[in-house]
Write a protein that holds these residues in place. Sequence first.
Motif, PDB file in Angstrom:
ATOM      1  N   ASP A  94       0.843  -1.194   0.000  1.00  0.00           N
ATOM      2  CA  ASP A  94       0.000   0.000   0.000  1.00  0.00           C
ATOM      3  C   ASP A  94       0.875   1.240   0.000  1.00  0.00           C
ATOM      4  OD1 ASP A  94      -2.316   1.426   2.438  1.00  0.00           O
ATOM      5  OD2 ASP A  94      -1.905   1.919   0.356  1.00  0.00           O
ATOM      6  N   VAL A  95       0.716   2.089  -0.997  1.00  0.00           N
ATOM      7  CA  VAL A  95       1.532   3.281  -1.066  1.00  0.00           C
ATOM      8  C   VAL A  95       0.940   4.429  -0.264  1.00  0.00           C
ATOM      9  CG1 VAL A  95       2.482   2.675  -3.292  1.00  0.00           C
ATOM     10  CG2 VAL A  95       0.446   4.078  -3.219  1.00  0.00           C
ATOM     11  N   VAL A 107       8.599   2.367  -4.080  1.00  0.00           N
ATOM     12  CA  VAL A 107       7.785   3.337  -3.348  1.00  0.00           C
ATOM     13  C   VAL A 107       8.524   3.729  -2.071  1.00  0.00           C
ATOM     14  CG1 VAL A 107       5.603   3.731  -2.152  1.00  0.00           C
ATOM     15  CG2 VAL A 107       5.644   2.378  -4.254  1.00  0.00           C
ATOM     16  N   LYS A 157       8.148   5.936   1.346  1.00  0.00           N
ATOM     17  CA  LYS A 157       7.088   6.532   2.164  1.00  0.00           C
ATOM     18  C   LYS A 157       7.611   7.415   3.293  1.00  0.00           C
ATOM     19  CE  LYS A 157       4.033   2.506   1.797  1.00  0.00           C
ATOM     20  NZ  LYS A 157       3.194   1.606   2.606  1.00  0.00           N
ATOM     21  N   ARG A 173       7.577  -1.903  -3.003  1.00  0.00           N
ATOM     22  CA  ARG A 173       7.219  -1.784  -4.420  1.00  0.00           C
ATOM     23  C   ARG A 173       5.708  -1.897  -4.565  1.00  0.00           C
ATOM     24  NH1 ARG A 173      11.580  -1.599  -7.617  1.00  0.00           N
ATOM     25  NH2 ARG A 173      13.556  -2.290  -6.699  1.00  0.00           N
ATOM     26  N   ASP A 174       5.167  -1.147  -5.530  1.00  0.00           N
ATOM     27  CA  ASP A 174       3.733  -1.212  -5.769  1.00  0.00           C
ATOM     28  C   ASP A 174       3.422  -2.389  -6.700  1.00  0.00           C
ATOM     29  OD1 ASP A 174       4.362  -0.412  -8.355  1.00  0.00           O
ATOM     30  OD2 ASP A 174       3.671   1.647  -8.078  1.00  0.00           O
TER      31      ASP A 174
END
Length: 200
Positions: A2-3, A164, A166, A157-158
Amino acid sequence: MDVGRGGGGMDDGRSSGGQTRHGSVVAVARDGEHHFSKQPQPGVRLLAGLGVEGDAHLEVTVQHRSRVAQDPDQPNLRQVHFIQEELFAELASAGHTVRPGDLGENVTTRGVDLLALPTGTLLHLGAEAVVELTGLRNPCRQIDGFQDGLLRQVVGRDADGTLVRKAGVMGVVRHGGEVRPGDPLTARLPGGEHLPLRRV
């Protein structure tokens, strides 16, 4: 993975034509030494072209030690570090307790998806301060020194395999001013083509 984009009840900007986002400042922090975490403060002063007064990363040229080792004369694109409070709830669900300032950010925010903002977005903080976003923080293994296993929660990673990050966004101070917890935060998107934030 989850980004964390577009969730948590964050303002999607549709009420103002999609060019602004509205949120608030949850906490502010600084540290005069190069410690991993920063200490929460009742307020901080942002200085135009420099960063956070009294902070170790205050300067026109880069102050992060890994970047200084590469080229001490490169411009400081990491004067102010922001993290959205919504990340802390996500980390808590994975068993990590993280509070404002713990990950080294100067400003903890609420209500705006910082990671989804384009490069060049202007963050208006409080009555006067303005910070231009330059890119994403590139978290390193120091995070695991703070809490074991935390790095894999803030870097992943998505679904498409894209990396990604965060651990927050970075910016440079365009207009100085005082910033305090509870201050309003307005993100004004740049005109023209929007370029995604990249690692700085």
